[in-house]
Write an enzyme that holds these catalytic residues in place. Structure first.
Site, PDB file in Angstrom:
ATOM      1  N   ARG A  35     -33.196  16.117  12.059  1.00 19.87           N
ATOM      2  CA  ARG A  35     -34.136  16.037  13.179  1.00 19.87           C
ATOM      3  C   ARG A  35     -34.913  17.341  13.286  1.00 19.87           C
ATOM      4  NH1 ARG A  35     -32.769  17.706  18.712  1.00 19.87           N
ATOM      5  NH2 ARG A  35     -34.352  16.975  20.188  1.00 19.87           N
ATOM      6  N   ARG A  76     -43.423  20.397  35.062  1.00 20.78           N
ATOM      7  CA  ARG A  76     -42.893  21.656  35.579  1.00 20.78           C
ATOM      8  C   ARG A  76     -43.678  22.103  36.810  1.00 20.78           C
ATOM      9  NH1 ARG A  76     -39.408  23.734  31.865  1.00 20.78           N
ATOM     10  NH2 ARG A  76     -39.618  23.001  29.712  1.00 20.78           N
ATOM     11  N   LYS A 218     -36.360   7.151  22.879  1.00 19.85           N
ATOM     12  CA  LYS A 218     -35.300   7.918  23.532  1.00 19.85           C
ATOM     13  C   LYS A 218     -35.144   7.380  24.965  1.00 19.85           C
ATOM     14  CE  LYS A 218     -35.393  12.406  22.897  1.00 19.85           C
ATOM     15  NZ  LYS A 218     -35.952  13.776  22.839  1.00 19.85           N
ATOM     16  N   THR A 276     -26.673  14.250  22.355  1.00 23.63           N
ATOM     17  CA  THR A 276     -26.572  15.279  23.397  1.00 23.63           C
ATOM     18  C   THR A 276     -25.132  15.698  23.695  1.00 23.63           C
ATOM     19  OG1 THR A 276     -28.468  14.201  24.473  1.00 23.63           O
ATOM     20  CG2 THR A 276     -27.516  16.090  25.581  1.00 23.63           C
TER      21      THR A 276
END
Length: 479
Positions: A35, A76, A218, A276
């Protein structure tokens, strides 16, 4: 180089693993595909890494997959006058469109799509949920919130919106530029799409990619879970991205969602990757925790196609050890007495298609007659996917004349992929299958195998034939 396990390992490249020697060491330790995280990789670095992976592939003689992971929309807050502020639970705090340094009352939110989409009652999670806000008043230009939990916020912290469906696609301008660069190299096999919310998010990428790469969605937002069947149908593969999923949803729901997503993908015959923090402690430690070993084992028991390492292989102190540890756990679990019982209890019913009927028959014949291997000729990859969907207890050898297909199938459970010439007739097809089974160390003279292919030969998606073959003493088909 044959793996003695069915589940595949996806390793992320980074500062600790970007040199060609390190990539080769990771591959030999057990990494089946790599990846490249476009959140951190420039276009030049991406091109360098793909070239190094292909050099390793040429030396090792085995197809290696490459996944380029697009960053997706990173939401953000702006900056504060003093870099950070302390808040109190119950106080009012506002996010608005004023491009000015923030204070303990307000902060700039440079995302008009959030300001226009959030509704009263929606939650806003800042800095991976360390600060939790609840929207009270929204006018399209500002969101007046109540602080529910947490007290601190600093410059440029991320914003998660578990209750809000944003009216923007999954591709940002950076993603489009990254995708163009990835496609230009011609070396990537998969592209991962971050923060998918709806099936429509895949449409633009599929139009741009035009089949050059597989699309891996994802799953990391609640909105995706609500329409998961449609997203699976539109995707070529799924990644259970448990990090962000655990921020936007209660942590205790993630294990159940992981099982659900694996089973849905298995039923659909789509590869699924579990990702993860699988061996998070190995970023700094040469051995994992017992809980991490159990976490990896759970994904293997459930029949996930692949398990992924992130910072463990990209930035950790023990990248090779992390890969070899993950491979060792997988091999051990797959030898457990309970493994086939758990795996096969979830085996999906075949769909009413010729390919599924052939794959089901091939597995049942191979297991009933205790054959050495299932061999499938697959140009597009579909036959290989349907064979893997059956989760047989014998090795699957996927032979393809298309190197891109072999590389893309490197993420699929149980497939040992070999690039082989297209057979010209049935005799050469059977002889070639027998020879490759022996050459790859899967079988030996005297063994029997079952072969699936399409007749006429070379017709994509026309798998319609099964043949049991005996491997003769010369490594070719015998009587």
């Amino acid at each position: 180089m044959r793996r003695h396990r069915k589940v595949k390992i996806l390793a992320t490249l980074g500062p600790a693993s970007s040199e060609e020697e390190q990539i080769e060491a990771l591959h030999k330790a057990g990494a089946d595909l790599f990846r490249i995280n476009m959140s951190h990789a420039s276009h030049d670095l991406m091109r360098t890494l793909t070239k190094r992976i292909r050099n390793v592939e040429a030396r090792c003689g085995r197809p290696i997959g490459i996944l380029c992971d697009l960053q997706g929309p990173k939401l953000r807050v702006g900056k504060f006058l003093d870099g950070k502020v302390e808040l109190e639970v119950g106080q009012t705090f506002t996010l608005d469109d004023r491009d000015e340094p923030g204070n303990e009352k307000r902060v700039f939110l440079p995302h008009p799509e959030i300001l226009q989409s959030v509704q009263p009652g929606h939650r806003l999670l800042i800095d991976d949920g360390k600060l939790q806000l609840r929207a009270e008043k929204c006018d399209g230009k500002s969101i007046e919130c109540t602080v529910v939990a947490g007290t601190g916020i600093s410059d440029r912290k991320g914003v998660s919106l578990p209750d809000t469906l944003l009216g923007v696609g999954a591709l940002t301008e950076k993603d489009r530029a990254d995708l163009d660069a990835v496609l230009e190299t011609g070396d990537a096999d998969w592209v991962a799409l971050s923060f998918i919310q709806r099936p429509d998010d895949l449409a633009e990428v599929r139009k741009i990619a035009r089949g050059q790469v597989g699309l891996m969605s994802k799953i990391e937002k609640p909105q995706a879970i609500e329409r998961i069947e449609e997203i699976i149908e539109m995707s070529d593969a799924l990644m259970v991205a448990r990090g962000d999923l655990g921020v936007e949803m209660p942590l205790e729901t993630v294990p159940g969602l992981q099982k659900k997503l694996i089973r849905l993908c298995r039923a659909a015959g789509k590869p699924v990757v579990v990702a993860t923090q699988m061996l998070e402690s190995m970023i700094e430690s040469p051995v994992p925790t017992r809980a991490e070993v159990s976490d990896v084992a759970t994904a293997v028991f459930e029949g996930a196609d692949a398990i992924m390492l992130s910072a463990e292989s990209a930035a950790g102190e023990y990248p090779v050890e992390a890969v070899s540890t993950m491979a060792s756990i997988a091999r051990t679990i797959e030898r457990e007495q309970l493994y086939p019982q758990i795996l096969y209890a979830q085996r999906p019913q075949p769909e009413a298609t010729g390919a599924d009927a052939i794959s089901l028959a091939a597995r049942e014949i191979a297991e009933t007659l205790k054959l050495t291997a299932m061999v499938c000729y697959t140009a597009s990859g579909t036959t290989g996917l349907r064979a893997a969907r059956e989760r047989p207890n014998v090795p699957i050898l996927a032979l393809s004349p298309v190197v891109r297909t072999a590389r893309r199938l490197s993420v699929v459970w149980g497939l040992h992929c070999v690039v082989a010439d297209e057979p010209t007739d049935l005799e050469s097809m059977v002889d070639g299958a027998c020879r490759i089974v022996v050459d790859e160390g899967i079988g030996k003279p005297g063994d029997r195998i079952i072969i699936s292919a399409g007749v006429p030969l070379g017709t994509p998606g026309a798998t319609n034939m099964l043949r049991i073959a005996y491997i003769g003493m010369d490594g070719r088909s015998g009587v």
